[in-house]
Scaffold this active site. Sequence first.
Site, PDB file in Angstrom:
ATOM      1  N   GLU A 186      38.491  42.051  29.071  1.00 50.37           N
ATOM      2  CA  GLU A 186      38.031  41.798  27.699  1.00 50.37           C
ATOM      3  C   GLU A 186      38.839  40.686  27.022  1.00 50.37           C
ATOM      4  O   GLU A 186      39.333  40.854  25.910  1.00 50.37           O
ATOM      5  CB  GLU A 186      38.079  43.084  26.870  1.00 50.37           C
ATOM      6  CG  GLU A 186      37.140  44.160  27.405  1.00 50.37           C
ATOM      7  CD  GLU A 186      36.911  45.302  26.429  1.00 50.37           C
ATOM      8  OE1 GLU A 186      37.799  45.569  25.607  1.00 50.37           O
ATOM      9  OE2 GLU A 186      35.830  45.918  26.492  1.00 50.37           O
ATOM     10  N   GLU A 255      31.498  48.837  31.756  1.00 48.93           N
ATOM     11  CA  GLU A 255      32.002  50.050  31.100  1.00 48.93           C
ATOM     12  C   GLU A 255      30.914  50.627  30.213  1.00 48.93           C
ATOM     13  O   GLU A 255      30.681  50.124  29.116  1.00 48.93           O
ATOM     14  CB  GLU A 255      33.231  49.743  30.220  1.00 48.93           C
ATOM     15  CG  GLU A 255      34.479  49.388  30.978  1.00 48.93           C
ATOM     16  CD  GLU A 255      35.675  49.138  30.047  1.00 48.93           C
ATOM     17  OE1 GLU A 255      35.709  49.675  28.923  1.00 48.93           O
ATOM     18  OE2 GLU A 255      36.567  48.385  30.473  1.00 48.93           O
TER      19      GLU A 255
HETATM   20  C1  GAL Z   1      37.499  48.969  26.533  1.00 50.84           C
HETATM   21  C2  GAL Z   1      38.614  48.620  27.509  1.00 50.84           C
HETATM   22  C3  GAL Z   1      39.008  49.830  28.322  1.00 50.84           C
HETATM   23  C4  GAL Z   1      39.231  51.008  27.423  1.00 50.84           C
HETATM   24  C5  GAL Z   1      38.009  51.246  26.569  1.00 50.84           C
HETATM   25  C6  GAL Z   1      38.139  52.393  25.602  1.00 50.84           C
HETATM   26  O1  GAL Z   1      37.340  48.013  25.574  1.00 50.84           O
HETATM   27  O2  GAL Z   1      38.203  47.592  28.365  1.00 50.84           O
HETATM   28  O3  GAL Z   1      40.141  49.551  29.074  1.00 50.84           O
HETATM   29  O4  GAL Z   1      40.335  50.753  26.626  1.00 50.84           O
HETATM   30  O5  GAL Z   1      37.768  50.126  25.798  1.00 50.84           O
HETATM   31  O6  GAL Z   1      38.368  53.567  26.259  1.00 50.84           O
END
Ligand code: GAL
Length: 729
Positions: A186, A255
């Site tokens: 990110e 994600e």
């Molecule tokens: C995303 C990040 C992850 C984790 C997630 C929240 O933005 O890439 O590593 O922090 O948020 O659980």
Amino acid sequence: MRKNSNILPLIFIIIPLLWILFISSSSASVIYDGKSLIINGQRRILISGSIHYPRSTPQMWPDLIKKAKDGGLDVIQTYVFWNGHEPSQGNYYFEERYDLVKFIKLIHQAGLYVHIRIGPFICAEWNFGGFPVWLKYVQGIEFRTDNGPFKAAMEKFTTKIVDMMKSENLFASQGGPIILSQIENEYGPVEWDIGAPGKAYTKWFSEMAVGLNTGVPWVMCKQETAPDPIIDTCNGFYCENFKPNKNYKPKMFTENWTGWYTAFGGAVPYRPVEDLAFSVARFIQNNGSFMNYYMFHGGTNFGRTGSGLFVATSYDYDAPIDEYGLIREPKWSHLRNMHKAIKQAEPALLSAYPTVSWPGKNLEVHVFQSKRYCAAFLANYDSENSATVTFWNKQYNLPAWSVSILPDCKTEVFNTAKVYGLRRHAKMIPVSSGSFPWQSYIEQTVSADDSDTFTNAGLLEQVDITRDSSDYLWYTSNVYIKSDEGFLKNGQYPFLNIMSAGHVLHVFVNGRLSGTVYGSLTDTRLSFSQGIKLVAGVNKISLLSVSVGLANVGTHFEWYKTGVLGPVTLNGLNEGTRDLTKQKWSYKVGLKGESLSIHTLAGSSSVEWIQGSLVAVKQPLTWYKTIFNEPTGNDPLALDMSTMGKGEIWVNGKSIGRHWPGYIAKGNCGNCNYAGLYNENKCLSDCGQPSQKWYHVPRSWLKPTGNLLVVFEEMGGDPSRISLVKRQL
Ligand code: GAL
């Protein structure tokens, strides 16, 4: 001639063998186009799930991987945890929960692929976003920007991991399971924030990564500036409208948050499976071809690995496999059913781009049709009303906020909102009757004149002193009071005012606790302001400043500060306000119990423990220990810590994490209607309860008898009601 005729048959054997080897190694290729990843020449729709190896134990891994596979996953995704692998500079650790190679090999044996997110910045609610704390103290360093020392360290670690994977033949290009890697995490928002040096850094790390020749594609998540051939990917609750920056890159969802993390002081978030499935189905129908659940199993932030967002020890995440490794229903089954439907539709999904039609308001139909195949996705985006859609002369009922999957364009085999799985809830069942026979030892407060302290004129930043070797730092100082001014004046004692960057502060005056204050999830800063009773002469001010992990996110989070930075003032004295900020302060890192390692079997005999009726109750700064036997059976175990305040727990010398049941969850646990856009504050549970009362005790850390349990309690609790529970479906 003779010689040659001997060799000839051999050549006939060796050449085909070499050819087969060549074919098999070169065909284990991973390439991509705008439609999908192409593995060994075959296009794939891939369903992936995150499991972070240090958040469970190696003994749990095979079962977690099996449950992930049975749930319909093709890929396991994990970050690489730099600070776990290089705890001090140049000293590497790849054992136990950090045995990355073993974890990947187990996934390979199970027949699944791996997506390895090397980062090495990983965010992940992990201490310092995965960076080792020593990195902050490398001369001239600035994190995640065009900075020489940082780039050198990042390249060194990234290369080490890639080389390790290569030497074990773990990349798909070598016949291994790793089909994808990730560099950074990110970085888009940071690049945007800092401009030119951010762009230069992106260019550098992209070239560095590609230069490592892994033979499989690299991805960068949430960064649309990803240069070719790196694929930019999407993170979020929904990604159906995401478009990669080039039309020849596949649409990937790295994600899809299955829930959210719990923070101490916050309510426990959950994400209804109807909405999660809806998000997945929409992504796939919109030409998505790689979808990862973050997390598929969240696990536990053992030890002090949780980050400074007040991240709780449980990283359950409302994932389809719960913190303890049990399947969560109906989430797990409902998703498995959807994965089956997607697999049935896969040939059609890969054979064509969808044609889209809109049969009514909030209704959308995607058809993937080629000569041989046809699959349809019927969607209703209305968050309140169900609808009937006619498709190919057949009617389909679509509940509000749902997608139906028709793998043959005729039969609805799955609808995201029609959940038939069991709504079973895991229960915590007491296993021990009666309480543990506790012994206690009270940690003494430190004063300015204690021997093993060092002094400084003024206040110092906490992590600069502790280097995060402990959560605890004592700030102590003396205050001289003339005979007539420390007492009640107009009904008031002098006021002590302390400003701290966080995260928790226990204030002792002349060895007695005056008060405890702590920050919140949104702002870790805190202030203490209270009338304190002083005596004539020298008064000892002892401040125990406690950190709850280091920040894991934000531009230059390495510059965030912790600890008592002041000002510290005393007002209401004859002289008016006395500023204590710049006077002489003494510092002591950690607790006495920590330096004696009294959480270990050997160390625990180095202090005098009190037992029986004299065991301390509701006393701040108290260590407790007891011995217990492992309960029979295989059910996962936890400690119910409801009656305790805050501190840390060890079993047989291993830290099961920070406990903080004394932090009661704030939040609005009103009705959770799954339909309509989801965010992490939408569906919350346990408001008004401790954010976390159960703490996972891994079975593999126990012996049948004689296990040492040690608890350090900062605030004061009642250990007599700590109990062991087992988790059952
Ligand atoms: C995303 C990040 C992850 C984790 C997630 C929240 O933005 O890439 O590593 O922090 O948020 O659980």
